[in-house]
Design a protein around this motif. Structure first.
Motif, short mmCIF file in Angstrom:
data_model
loop_
_atom_site.label_atom_id
_atom_site.label_comp_id
_atom_site.label_asym_id
_atom_site.label_seq_id
_atom_site.Cartn_x
_atom_site.Cartn_y
_atom_site.Cartn_z
N SER A 198 -2.69 5.72 -0.96
CA SER A 198 -3.74 4.74 -0.64
C SER A 198 -3.99 4.69 0.86
O SER A 198 -5.14 4.62 1.31
N TYR A 215 0.43 -0.49 5.88
CA TYR A 215 1.38 0.43 5.25
C TYR A 215 2.80 0.13 5.73
O TYR A 215 3.73 0.03 4.92
N MET A 227 0.86 -1.17 0.00
CA MET A 227 0.00 0.00 0.00
C MET A 227 0.90 1.23 0.00
O MET A 227 1.78 1.34 0.84
N ASP A 260 -11.31 7.60 4.58
CA ASP A 260 -12.58 6.86 4.51
C ASP A 260 -13.06 6.47 5.91
O ASP A 260 -14.25 6.56 6.22
N ALA A 261 -12.13 6.02 6.74
CA ALA A 261 -12.48 5.63 8.11
C ALA A 261 -12.98 6.83 8.90
O ALA A 261 -13.98 6.74 9.63
N VAL A 312 -4.80 0.10 8.72
CA VAL A 312 -4.18 0.80 7.58
C VAL A 312 -2.71 1.05 7.88
O VAL A 312 -1.83 0.76 7.05
N ARG A 362 -5.95 7.75 1.89
CA ARG A 362 -7.35 7.63 1.45
C ARG A 362 -8.13 6.68 2.35
O ARG A 362 -9.28 6.94 2.69
N ASN A 363 -7.51 5.57 2.74
CA ASN A 363 -8.18 4.62 3.62
C ASN A 363 -8.44 5.21 5.00
O ASN A 363 -9.49 4.99 5.59
N ARG A 373 -9.81 0.38 12.24
CA ARG A 373 -9.55 0.56 10.80
C ARG A 373 -8.28 1.36 10.55
O ARG A 373 -7.47 1.00 9.69
#
Length: 102
Positions: free
Chosen positions: A5, A38, A1, A12-13, A34, A8-9, A30
């Protein structure tokens, strides 16, 4: 990742938390997932190291280009100034720990 990315994750969380779709503990889970993904897929010359040993360094994870650099970063993250070869002897307690690649 890659970094984009991962960001962005995390975004989103946070958005799901702000919209009431997730509670705080799920959001924390979450975001931690991530970050863990990563860190373990980190590309480049650097590697990911985990300290295993005495508190307060046990379990700390750092990214570094070598084991000596990782050792310094672990100590710094724990708020401990590492000893240098040129430093005079001291009574300071430096925790004992090993490093393992993650």
């Amino acid at each position: 990742m890659d970094r984009i990315s991962a960001l962005r994750n995390v975004e989103d969380a946070l958005r799901a938390f702000e919209n009431g779709e997730e509670d705080l503990s799920e959001t924390e889970r979450r975001v931690a997932a991530v970050l863990r993904t990563y860190a373990t897929e980190f590309d480049g010359e650097d590697a990911v190291f985990r300290a295993v040993g005495d508190p307060p360094v046990d379990g700390r994870v750092v990214v570094a280009p070598s084991e000596p650099a990782a050792r310094e970063r672990v100590l710094a993250a724990a708020g401990i100034e590492p000893l240098r070869d040129a430093d005079p002897p001291t009574d300071r307690d430096i925790p004992e720990f090993d490093l393992e690649r993650v």
